[in-house]
Motif scaffolding. Structure first.
Motif, PDB file in Angstrom:
ATOM      1  N   MET A 149       0.837  -1.216   0.000  1.00 45.95           N
ATOM      2  CA  MET A 149       0.000   0.000   0.000  1.00 45.95           C
ATOM      3  C   MET A 149       0.865   1.258   0.000  1.00 45.95           C
ATOM      4  SD  MET A 149      -3.607  -0.407   1.846  1.00 45.95           S
ATOM      5  CE  MET A 149      -3.527  -1.411   3.272  1.00 45.95           C
ATOM      6  N   GLU A 150       2.034   1.165   0.623  1.00 49.72           N
ATOM      7  CA  GLU A 150       2.879   2.361   0.691  1.00 49.72           C
ATOM      8  C   GLU A 150       3.651   2.597  -0.610  1.00 49.72           C
ATOM      9  OE1 GLU A 150       6.314   3.978   3.645  1.00 49.72           O
ATOM     10  OE2 GLU A 150       4.319   3.668   4.441  1.00 49.72           O
ATOM     11  N   SER A 151       4.220   1.524  -1.166  1.00 46.32           N
ATOM     12  CA  SER A 151       5.107   1.740  -2.325  1.00 46.32           C
ATOM     13  C   SER A 151       4.678   0.985  -3.577  1.00 46.32           C
ATOM     14  CB  SER A 151       6.520   1.297  -1.952  1.00 46.32           C
ATOM     15  OG  SER A 151       6.540  -0.116  -1.786  1.00 46.32           O
ATOM     16  N   GLY A 152       3.702   0.090  -3.433  1.00 45.64           N
ATOM     17  CA  GLY A 152       3.300  -0.736  -4.574  1.00 45.64           C
ATOM     18  C   GLY A 152       4.198  -1.961  -4.720  1.00 45.64           C
ATOM     19  N   ASP A 153       5.169  -2.122  -3.816  1.00 46.51           N
ATOM     20  CA  ASP A 153       6.083  -3.263  -3.887  1.00 46.51           C
ATOM     21  C   ASP A 153       6.061  -3.999  -2.543  1.00 46.51           C
ATOM     22  OD1 ASP A 153       8.274  -5.012  -3.898  1.00 46.51           O
ATOM     23  OD2 ASP A 153       9.405  -3.733  -5.278  1.00 46.51           O
ATOM     24  N   VAL A 154       5.670  -5.267  -2.583  1.00 47.20           N
ATOM     25  CA  VAL A 154       5.523  -6.053  -1.347  1.00 47.20           C
ATOM     26  C   VAL A 154       6.853  -6.335  -0.654  1.00 47.20           C
ATOM     27  CG1 VAL A 154       3.369  -7.190  -1.989  1.00 47.20           C
ATOM     28  CG2 VAL A 154       5.552  -8.204  -2.693  1.00 47.20           C
ATOM     29  N   LYS A 155       7.956  -6.049  -1.336  1.00 51.42           N
ATOM     30  CA  LYS A 155       9.258  -6.387  -0.735  1.00 51.42           C
ATOM     31  C   LYS A 155      10.008  -5.174  -0.204  1.00 51.42           C
ATOM     32  CE  LYS A 155       9.880 -10.465  -3.612  1.00 51.42           C
ATOM     33  NZ  LYS A 155      10.559 -11.010  -4.766  1.00 51.42           N
ATOM     34  N   LEU A 156       9.524  -3.984  -0.502  1.00 50.46           N
ATOM     35  CA  LEU A 156      10.276  -2.784  -0.097  1.00 50.46           C
ATOM     36  C   LEU A 156       9.969  -2.379   1.346  1.00 50.46           C
ATOM     37  CD1 LEU A 156      10.230  -0.329  -3.150  1.00 50.46           C
ATOM     38  CD2 LEU A 156      12.136  -1.702  -2.286  1.00 50.46           C
ATOM     39  N   PRO A 157      10.992  -1.896   2.075  1.00 48.52           N
ATOM     40  CA  PRO A 157      10.717  -1.442   3.437  1.00 48.52           C
ATOM     41  C   PRO A 157       9.779  -0.245   3.441  1.00 48.52           C
ATOM     42  CG  PRO A 157      12.970  -0.888   2.779  1.00 48.52           C
ATOM     43  CD  PRO A 157      12.399  -1.726   1.686  1.00 48.52           C
ATOM     44  N   TYR A 158       9.001  -0.106   4.506  1.00 44.31           N
ATOM     45  CA  TYR A 158       8.132   1.060   4.659  1.00 44.31           C
ATOM     46  C   TYR A 158       8.391   1.661   6.029  1.00 44.31           C
ATOM     47  CZ  TYR A 158       5.170  -2.357   7.023  1.00 44.31           C
ATOM     48  OH  TYR A 158       4.707  -3.333   7.864  1.00 44.31           O
ATOM     49  N   GLN A 159       8.106   2.944   6.131  1.00 46.63           N
ATOM     50  CA  GLN A 159       8.544   3.716   7.291  1.00 46.63           C
ATOM     51  C   GLN A 159       8.108   3.131   8.643  1.00 46.63           C
ATOM     52  OE1 GLN A 159       6.894   7.639   7.630  1.00 46.63           O
ATOM     53  NE2 GLN A 159       8.766   8.479   8.492  1.00 46.63           N
TER      54      GLN A 159
END
Lengths: 355, 98
Positions: A328-338
């Motif tokens: 939901m944050e970046s569109g990528d399920v593998k990327l870190p989010y804040q």
């Protein structure tokens, strides 16, 4: 004391066997309150009919689902709620009900008690009616919700106050805890405000800041011994378990493994926080969606160790990474989010401070 | 007693048979019980129609054990389930099975 969930005990076995053990089923996004942080979005399309829901419940029962969490929206705005819930009990589900409680009177409380639900969860945002009502944006809602808790408690039901903590009420969760004790019910605090189900980030603006998050996460009143147990488990688990279990520890969460979500329109997601539809139950069978849908299989293939951006992070062992929130944050399920990074840093800090 | 039938205490429990095991939740006190494959066969026969003696005969045949052993095991298990509030005797005599 009702504290444990069978899911905790049998969860790993269900993951190994691919059993869809626990379902979060939002029966309607319609609600009689207008909570400022609400994650749902009522669409103009028709919600599932009583007949469609009963058919879905039969499919879930034969697939092995035991826990059925009815939520919304507000579940009691559905006129057929008790017809659905009675049917679910005839199929031997263990029911968990989430409600704001404002539509519960003596008669409804009797009907709920006759279902023998596993648990009823009611949201209370503050010990002060004014603050609570300012979050629900419905005057008088605090009084009605607290009354519902009393009615259900009088009938011997296991009731939990769910206290979602946000900027508006961060300084009051101790008082809500004491309110829960005075009412004789359980208490759960939740600092996780998520984006709306369509990805709109408006609710996130109510999320508490990092300093307040640290206060909540490190508060012995809230965490008690549970965090210690959990931390010890995860820290020691890799030395104790066999190969299968190491594989389970590499799974980010139970979503798509033994847990799943159904929207009021019939869409199946790995989780409400992972709103990528794996198929619609008005078009496909649950069996197909669970076992063959590419979206579900893709979610199931995710592993903590396959996130290159996080693999060298010193807080990795403290990270409760949620692929859905990452999506939901970046569109990528593998990327870190804040938020995940903040929480992992706080857990690490709490651990350092203990030493 | 061996001719009595048993029903599951459906109002007070939730359960699911998953492959050869059964998970049972007592909703009165949130206690959890996992039944093994043999217990699951007995559980599946607690339909309010099949007498205990027939269940014991079926277990005896299926697992190639003598009837007395199967009967003793069935009775022990059923007493345990009654004690835990998961099942009810169909007759009005809900005292311990001897």
């Amino acid at each position: 004391m009702k504290q444990m969930s069978l899911f905790d005990i049998e969860g790993d076995n269900c993951v190994k066997k691919g059993i869809p053990f626990k379902c979060h089923f939002d029966l309607s996004y319609h609600c009689n309150m207008k909570c400022i942080h609400c994650y749902v979005l009522e669409k103009k399309q028709p919600t599932l009919t009583t007949i469609e829901i009963k058919d879905i419940l039969r499919q879930l029962a034969s697939s092995g689902t035991l826990y059925l969490h009815f939520s919304g929206g507000e579940i009691f705005t559905r006129k057929d709620f008790f017809e659905i819930a009675d049917y679910a009990r005839k199929l031997h589900f263990a029911l968990i009900l989430s409600t704001n409680g404002t539509l519960i009177d003596e008669k409804i409380a009797d009907k709920i008690a006759s279902l023998n639900p596993f648990k009823v969860s009611i949201s209370i945002y503050s010990s002060h009616a004014k603050t609570h009502d300012s979050i629900t944006r419905v005057s008088g809602s605090f009084k009605k919700s607290v009354n519902a808790i009393k009615l259900l408690k009088e009938r011997g039901l296991w009731v939990t106050i769910n206290n979602m903590v946000m900027k508006q009420n961060i300084h009051d969760y101790h008082n809500v805890y004491h309110l829960s004790k005075s009412l004789g019910v359980n208490f759960q605090v939740d600092p996780q405000i998520t984006p709306r189900i369509d990805g709109n980030k408006n609710p996130v603006k109510f999320q508490i800041n990092e300093k307040d998050l640290y206060q909540v996460m490190s508060d012995p009143l809230i965490i008690g011994l549970e965090s210690e147990k959990s931390e010890n488990y995860y820290k020691n688990a890799k030395h104790m378990v066999n190969e299968d279990e190491v594989e389970i520890l590499d799974i980010p969460c139970m979503a798509s493994h033994s847990f799943f979500y159904i929207s009021p329109y019939g869409d199946v997601y790995p989780c409400v926080q992972f709103p990528v539809s794996a198929g619609n139950l008005t078009e496909k069978s649950f069996d197909w969606i669970w076992n063959y849908s590419p979206s579900m299989l893709n979610a199931r293939s995710l592993r903590k160790s396959k996130r290159p951006a996080c693999s060298k992070c010193e807080n990795l062992s403290y990270c409760n990474f949620c692929p859905g929130l990452a999506h939901m944050e970046s569109g990528d399920v593998k990327l870190p989010y804040q938020r995940a990074c903040q929480e992992a840093e706080i857990r690490s800090k709490i651990n350092r401070e203990k030493k | 007693m061996m001719n009595d039938c048993i029903i599951k205490n459906d109002e007070k429990i939730a359960y699911r048979v998953i492959e050869d095991k059964t998970l049972v939740v007592n909703l009165e006190n949130s206690t959890f019980h996992t039944l093994n494959p043999i217990a699951t066969i007995i559980w599946n026969n607690l339909d309010g129609k099949t007498p205990i003696t027939t269940i014991a005969k079926n277990i005896s045949k299926e697992f190639d054990i003598d009837f007395e052993t199967a009967q003793k095991d069935c009775l022990e298990f059923i007493n345990d389930l009654i004690e835990k509030g998961l099942i009810i005797l169909c007759s009005n005599q809900a005292e311990e099975i001897k």
